[in-house]
Design an enzyme around this catalytic site. Structure first.
Site, PDB file in Angstrom:
ATOM      1  N   HIS A  55      23.940  23.923 -58.596  1.00 38.16           N
ATOM      2  CA  HIS A  55      23.815  22.641 -57.869  1.00 38.16           C
ATOM      3  C   HIS A  55      25.194  22.153 -57.428  1.00 38.16           C
ATOM      4  O   HIS A  55      26.001  21.708 -58.241  1.00 38.16           O
ATOM      5  CB  HIS A  55      23.146  21.576 -58.739  1.00 38.16           C
ATOM      6  CG  HIS A  55      22.817  20.348 -57.944  1.00 38.16           C
ATOM      7  ND1 HIS A  55      21.518  19.981 -57.648  1.00 38.16           N
ATOM      8  CD2 HIS A  55      23.598  19.431 -57.342  1.00 38.16           C
ATOM      9  CE1 HIS A  55      21.539  18.882 -56.914  1.00 38.16           C
ATOM     10  NE2 HIS A  55      22.802  18.526 -56.710  1.00 38.16           N
ATOM     11  N   HIS A  57      27.645  20.574 -53.736  1.00 37.64           N
ATOM     12  CA  HIS A  57      27.682  20.037 -52.355  1.00 37.64           C
ATOM     13  C   HIS A  57      28.996  20.486 -51.716  1.00 37.64           C
ATOM     14  O   HIS A  57      29.997  19.775 -51.768  1.00 37.64           O
ATOM     15  CB  HIS A  57      27.579  18.509 -52.360  1.00 37.64           C
ATOM     16  CG  HIS A  57      26.255  18.024 -52.843  1.00 37.64           C
ATOM     17  ND1 HIS A  57      25.228  17.678 -51.983  1.00 37.64           N
ATOM     18  CD2 HIS A  57      25.774  17.868 -54.099  1.00 37.64           C
ATOM     19  CE1 HIS A  57      24.168  17.313 -52.706  1.00 37.64           C
ATOM     20  NE2 HIS A  57      24.479  17.425 -53.989  1.00 37.64           N
ATOM     21  N   GLN A 150      19.682  14.437 -46.867  1.00 37.78           N
ATOM     22  CA  GLN A 150      20.356  13.413 -47.675  1.00 37.78           C
ATOM     23  C   GLN A 150      19.809  11.997 -47.434  1.00 37.78           C
ATOM     24  O   GLN A 150      19.622  11.224 -48.362  1.00 37.78           O
ATOM     25  CB  GLN A 150      21.866  13.448 -47.371  1.00 37.78           C
ATOM     26  CG  GLN A 150      22.686  12.311 -47.940  1.00 37.78           C
ATOM     27  CD  GLN A 150      23.007  12.487 -49.420  1.00 37.78           C
ATOM     28  OE1 GLN A 150      23.823  13.306 -49.787  1.00 37.78           O
ATOM     29  NE2 GLN A 150      22.332  11.717 -50.259  1.00 37.78           N
ATOM     30  N   HIS A 208      16.466  17.233 -55.160  1.00 37.76           N
ATOM     31  CA  HIS A 208      17.109  16.112 -55.847  1.00 37.76           C
ATOM     32  C   HIS A 208      15.970  15.169 -56.227  1.00 37.76           C
ATOM     33  O   HIS A 208      15.396  14.516 -55.349  1.00 37.76           O
ATOM     34  CB  HIS A 208      18.063  15.371 -54.913  1.00 37.76           C
ATOM     35  CG  HIS A 208      19.394  16.012 -54.721  1.00 37.76           C
ATOM     36  ND1 HIS A 208      19.567  17.209 -54.079  1.00 37.76           N
ATOM     37  CD2 HIS A 208      20.637  15.594 -55.085  1.00 37.76           C
ATOM     38  CE1 HIS A 208      20.863  17.510 -54.060  1.00 37.76           C
ATOM     39  NE2 HIS A 208      21.533  16.545 -54.665  1.00 37.76           N
ATOM     40  N   GLU A 211      16.850  10.893 -59.090  1.00 38.57           N
ATOM     41  CA  GLU A 211      18.237  10.658 -59.506  1.00 38.57           C
ATOM     42  C   GLU A 211      18.434   9.140 -59.493  1.00 38.57           C
ATOM     43  O   GLU A 211      19.075   8.577 -58.606  1.00 38.57           O
ATOM     44  CB  GLU A 211      19.232  11.350 -58.567  1.00 38.57           C
ATOM     45  CG  GLU A 211      20.661  11.281 -59.081  1.00 38.57           C
ATOM     46  CD  GLU A 211      21.664  11.930 -58.138  1.00 38.57           C
ATOM     47  OE1 GLU A 211      21.277  12.365 -57.051  1.00 38.57           O
ATOM     48  OE2 GLU A 211      22.854  11.992 -58.502  1.00 38.57           O
ATOM     49  N   ASP A 307      27.567  19.840 -59.232  1.00 33.25           N
ATOM     50  CA  ASP A 307      27.251  18.819 -58.230  1.00 33.25           C
ATOM     51  C   ASP A 307      28.423  18.515 -57.296  1.00 33.25           C
ATOM     52  O   ASP A 307      28.310  18.701 -56.093  1.00 33.25           O
ATOM     53  CB  ASP A 307      26.758  17.531 -58.901  1.00 33.25           C
ATOM     54  CG  ASP A 307      25.838  16.707 -57.999  1.00 33.25           C
ATOM     55  OD1 ASP A 307      25.607  17.123 -56.847  1.00 33.25           O
ATOM     56  OD2 ASP A 307      25.355  15.664 -58.444  1.00 33.25           O
TER      57      ASP A 307
HETATM   58 FE   FE2 Z   1      23.441  16.750 -55.713  1.00 31.21          FE
END
Ligand code: FE2
Length: 421
Positions: A55, A57, A150, A208, A211, A307
């Site tokens: 995971h 970005h 996103q 995701h 969260e 992440d």
């Molecule tokens: Fe993430």
């Protein structure tokens, strides 16, 4: 007979073995008397499969402070800052930042990364950049791309269309962010929609999911239902799942069996979850990590993800998955020797399983990718986060580092201090 032999290392299960490599494959694990073109002496050192991060970005990596730092430290301010940055970042900039990060990763023995790519902007420059990075690093690092809406599949006007465009461009995995849709209903509908897309295209699915610190967020339940409906099993994963930290225990006693029944994996991200969650609390302040040990006890595969590194959400980070496991171990209170050893497996073999990369293991026939660490065993590796003395990817040595003991200049004391006991 061998191109390369790694001699006398200690494997994560405690066995001492030589590893013989030919081409890009491991061909023998055990006692090897033959010679090779090149040998690495790993006597007393830990030899393990490569680290894997399920995971990340990478479109945002190494952008800390652009356009400015996240003053509140919250997820929502991070998303807002990223919304500005993605409109001004060029493909070339994103490729350069990502490649620099991949160099860090290789030097730390991190040889496979799943990265979520923001598909919100219609220009899809992030997708273009990450596809280029994937192409460039492919000889030594496996990069898996997730189409990540996103700003929401439905909340953003072209959210759904852009996920499909990204998948058509060659992105590997379907993403999702149900807790960011406008309503619980639309979040649930986004999961039904995305699950269908993943099943119809034969792709993996990584969401995701929840969260949030909201104990009433119920998207994990819907995700598990859709994974079961489409039979995706371990090809699906729920990332973060932080709402489970705050949920009512009775409800969780129903939820965890549903997750286990689906076969989906879970990917908590302890560095980021411990810093982003609980920001609306006074005291006691919630930790915001999902229920790792309870999920594992129910048979769910749980990995640790990194992440973020130096981006609008996280101001630190090193590409070292041992840092991630170290934090996870503390927050999840996994301090029993067996639990600590499990934390090490989570950032190597279990993360590899989540990404569908079962060939990243130390068995004959597997890909010849491995790491030699300046530690005696996995628990010591977690304690020290030590130097990676050698990193081998697909049969090639891609990083070397000298053993780095401290030199003392104290009268009456030995000249060198080794942190290993
Ligand atoms: Fe993430």
């Amino acid at each position: 007979m061998f191109d390369l032999i790694v001699k006398g290392g200690t494997l994560p299960d405690g066995r001492v073995a030589d590893i013989g490599i030919r081409g890009d494959r491991i061909v023998e694990v055990g006692r090897i008397d033959a010679q090779a073109g090149f040998e690495i002496d790993a006597t007393g050192d830990l030899v393990c499969p490569p680290f894997v991060d399920p995971h990340f970005h990478m479109d945002a990596v190494l952008s800390y402070g652009l356009p400015r730092v996240n003053a509140s430290g919250t997820l929502l301010e991070g998303i807002s800052l990223w919304g500005e940055l993605r409109e001004i970042a060029t493909v070339e900039e994103m490729v350069a930042r990502a490649l620099r990060y991949c160099d860090w990763a290789v030097s730390r023995g991190l040889l496979a990364i799943r990265t979520h790519v923001d598909t919100t902007p219609d220009h899809l420059r992030g997708v273009e950049a990450m596809l280029e990075v994937k192409r460039q690093v492919a000889p030594y690092l496996d990069l898996q791309l997730v189409a990540f809406p996103q700003d929401g599949l439905y909340r953003s006007p072209t959210g759904r269309q852009n996920v499909l465009r990204a998948l058509d461009m060659g992105v590997d995995v379907v993403g999702g962010i149900p807790h960011f849709e406008r309503t619980m209903d639309e979040g649930a509908e986004s999961l039904r929609d995305l699950g269908r897309i993943a099943a119809e295209r034969g792709l993996m699915w990584d969401v995701h999911c929840d969260e949030t610190d909201d104990p009433m967020s119920r998207h994990v339940e819907t995700l598990a239902r859709e994974v079961t409906r489409h039979g995706l099993g371990g090809r699906a994963a729920g990332s973060h799942l932080t709402s489970m930290h705050s949920m009512d225990n009775y409800y969780v006693s129903k939820l965890i069996p549903l997750i286990a029944e689906s076969g989906m994996c879970a990917i908590p991200n302890p560095l980021i979850n411990i810093t982003l969650q609980g920001r609306h609390d006074t005291y006691p302040k919630r930790r915001g990590l999902t229920r790792v040990k309870e999920l594992q006890a129910a048979g769910v595969t749980v990995g640790w993800g990194q992440d973020c590194v130096l981006d609008p959400w996280y101001s630190l980070g090193t590409a070292d998955m041992l840092d991630v496991a170290f934090m996870g171990l503390h927050v999840a209170q996994m301090t029993h020797p067996a639990e600590m050893a499990r934390c090490f497996d989570m950032v190597t073999t279990e993360n590899a399983r989540i990404m569908g990369l079962d060939q990243l293991c130390l068995r004959p026939g597997a890909l010849a990718s491995l790491v030699v660490l300046d530690a005696g065993n996995p628990v010591e590796a977690l304690r020290l986060r030590p130097d990676r003395l050698a990193v081998i990817s697909k049969g090639r040595i891609v990083a070397r580092q000298a053993r780095n003991d401290a030199r003392l200049t104290l009268p009456g004391r030995p000249a060198a201090v080794r942190r290993r006991h």
